[in-house]
Write a protein that holds these residues in place. Structure first.
Motif, short mmCIF file in Angstrom:
data_model
loop_
_atom_site.label_atom_id
_atom_site.label_comp_id
_atom_site.label_asym_id
_atom_site.label_seq_id
_atom_site.Cartn_x
_atom_site.Cartn_y
_atom_site.Cartn_z
N MET A 36 0.83 -1.20 0.00
CA MET A 36 0.00 0.00 0.00
C MET A 36 0.86 1.25 0.00
O MET A 36 1.96 1.25 0.52
N LEU A 37 0.32 2.28 -0.58
CA LEU A 37 1.04 3.55 -0.66
C LEU A 37 1.10 4.19 0.72
O LEU A 37 0.09 4.28 1.42
N ALA A 38 2.28 4.65 1.10
CA ALA A 38 2.44 5.27 2.42
C ALA A 38 1.95 6.72 2.39
O ALA A 38 2.05 7.40 1.37
N ASP B 29 -3.46 12.66 1.25
CA ASP B 29 -2.41 11.71 0.88
C ASP B 29 -1.08 12.07 1.51
O ASP B 29 -0.20 11.22 1.65
N GLU C 296 -0.41 3.89 7.39
CA GLU C 296 0.82 3.39 6.75
C GLU C 296 1.78 4.53 6.45
O GLU C 296 1.44 5.48 5.77
N VAL C 297 2.98 4.41 7.02
CA VAL C 297 4.04 5.38 6.73
C VAL C 297 5.32 4.62 6.46
O VAL C 297 5.47 3.47 6.84
N ARG C 298 6.24 5.29 5.80
CA ARG C 298 7.51 4.67 5.46
C ARG C 298 8.38 4.56 6.70
O ARG C 298 8.48 5.48 7.47
#
Lengths: 250, 197
Positions: free
Chosen positions: A1-3, A220, A248-250
């Motif tokens: 998933m995109l962070a 976003d 979700e984060v990097r």
């Protein structure tokens, strides 16, 4: 998933950062390149440099700054301020900028968005929108929020998207500087009609505001300046808390 | 020494800056005869795949790429050029790796372009991803993707669907993300490529 992305914004004037900073181990707090490098090491996902005097005093953004940042920093960055025509953007692209942000110039000449998207691709074009609430409606403001237009914010964002904006950077001038949180109601509303990424700006004061901007505003990415510059929020702490909240984060 | 195919498809300042930071020596390849000077080759590329393919043809280098026996890395649109076809401009491409490049729009509910940091999952211990963990984040920005394929996908990512974040066929490698903008992970990948023989 995109962070979800965390983006520190550095205001720059004459090649120096304007606001004070509170980093330990920083040799020169006014050096935007060193600051940028430090942020990238702390886990910032992207950076925005804004030549805050640019629009008002018609200054061209400094190409040297862009080159120095591109040489030394290994994360994407956007440069904004004083970009009025295709040639301005072209120079910045070839100096290593990943994206440019246009604001007043796009409102005055919306075709600029089409031209830039065609010339450089939509991923290069961030349209920054400063919004303020007047009599219950949201209007686009120019010149750092000083000048009201008759354009309604949501209409303008839709137009910018259809003309080829790759991302929208939305700053609530009502929330900016208050440290009371982002304008999650407006962000959520805008986001519902948008099929390009939305970067939220204006109002960050503590870590829970970032949780809100992602969970309620559905942005976003979130941009902030002073909370990072003054060390009030450290990016590793912020990301740990976001992760704890299931974001979700990097 | 690494050679960069110079066909004027977008900005390569960030790429050369990353190579400089890593002390990876490089030079520019402007014509076919210059290919043999280098141990490995990078094809950069941003923008429109159809337009990039035309520029590669105009540069006279399009025919040479498929003949290269050394490690070669396409980045972003540079990787898409290695495939057979792109929906962007309905373009026939180099057809070195028998895959197709499709538009995200209409295929996924998520926002397009796919912009930001996403997890990349290498397959079969691909050497590009040596010393990187299995779900490392890399920075993406693209509206077109290369289909997932059990044979040629070197790493995949998920964005509404499963697609090729990296591909490999013999000495031909490609990455959809931007290693030059992907922090320490991107630098590791560029180092890994620079160690390939």
């Amino acid at each position: 998933m995109l962070a979800k992305r965390i983006i520190p914004c550095l205001d720059v004037k004459d090649g120096r950062t304007v606001k004070g900073v509170n980093f330990v181990n920083l040799r020169d707090a006014g050096d935007p390149v060193e600051l940028a490098w430090q942020y990238s090491r702390e886990g910032a996902d992207e950076l925005v440099f804004l030549d805050i005097t640019a629009t008002h005093e018609r200054r061209k953004t400094t190409v040297d700054l862009v080159k120095s940042v591109a040489r030394q920093v290994n994360i994407p960055f956007t440069i904004g301020g004083g970009i009025n025509e295709l040639a301005d953007a072209d120079v910045l692209l070839h100096s290593g900028a990943d994206k440019i942000s246009i604001n007043s110039a796009a409102v005055r000449n919306p075709q600029l968005i089409d031209q830039m998207a065609n010339a450089f691709g939509i991923q290069f074009v961030v349209v920054a929108v400063d919004t303020r609430r007047v009599n219950g409606k949201n209007y686009v403001h120019l010149n750092g929020g000083r000048l009201k237009t008759d354009v309604e914010t949501e209409d303008w964002i839709k137009e910018a998207e259809s003309r080829g904006a790759g991302e929208i950077l939305l700053t609530s001038m009502d929330h900016d500087g208050t440290k009371n949180g982002f304008d999650c109601v407006l962000l959520d509303k805008v986001n519902r009609g948008l099929s390009i990424p939305l970067i939220a700006s204006g109002g960050a004061g503590n870590i829970s505001h970032f949780v809100d901007v992602f969970q309620q505003g559905h942005a976003d990415a979130a941009l902030a300046a002073s909370v990072f510059h003054y060390g009030e929020i450290l990016i590793p702490d912020l990301k740990a808390e976001l992760r704890k909240n299931g974001i979700e984060v990097r | 020494m690494t050679g960069i195919i110079n066909y004027e498809a977008g900005n390569i300042f960030s790429l050369t800056a990353a190579l400089d930071r890593l002390d990876i020596p490089y030079g520019m390849i402007n014509k076919t005869s210059e290919v043999e000077r280098y141990d490995r080759i990078i094809i950069p590329g941003v923008g429109h795949a159809g337009a990039a393919m035309q520029k590669l043809r105009d540069s006279g280098l399009a025919g040479a790429v498929g003949e290269i026996k050394k490690p070669i890395l396409g980045i972003c649109v540079g990787m898409q050029l290695l495939t057979a076809y792109s929906e962007e401009g309905n373009a026939s491409l180099l057809d070195i790796v028998p895959l197709k490049t499709y538009h995200f729009e209409g295929r996924i509910a998520e926002k397009v372009p796919h912009t930001g940091w996403n997890k990349v999952y290498p397959e079969n211990n691909n050497p590009l991803f040596e010393n990187l963990k299995k779900d490392t984040y890399f920075y993406f920005v693209h509206s077109y993707f290369i289909e997932y394929n059990a044979t040629f996908t070197a790493a995949f990512a998920q964005y509404g669907l499963k697609f090729s974040a990296a591909i490999q066929d013999k000495n031909f490698f490609g990455v959809q993300f931007h290693p030059e903008k992907s922090g320490a992970a991107g630098e590791q990948l560029l180092l890994n490529f620079s160690n390939l023989r």
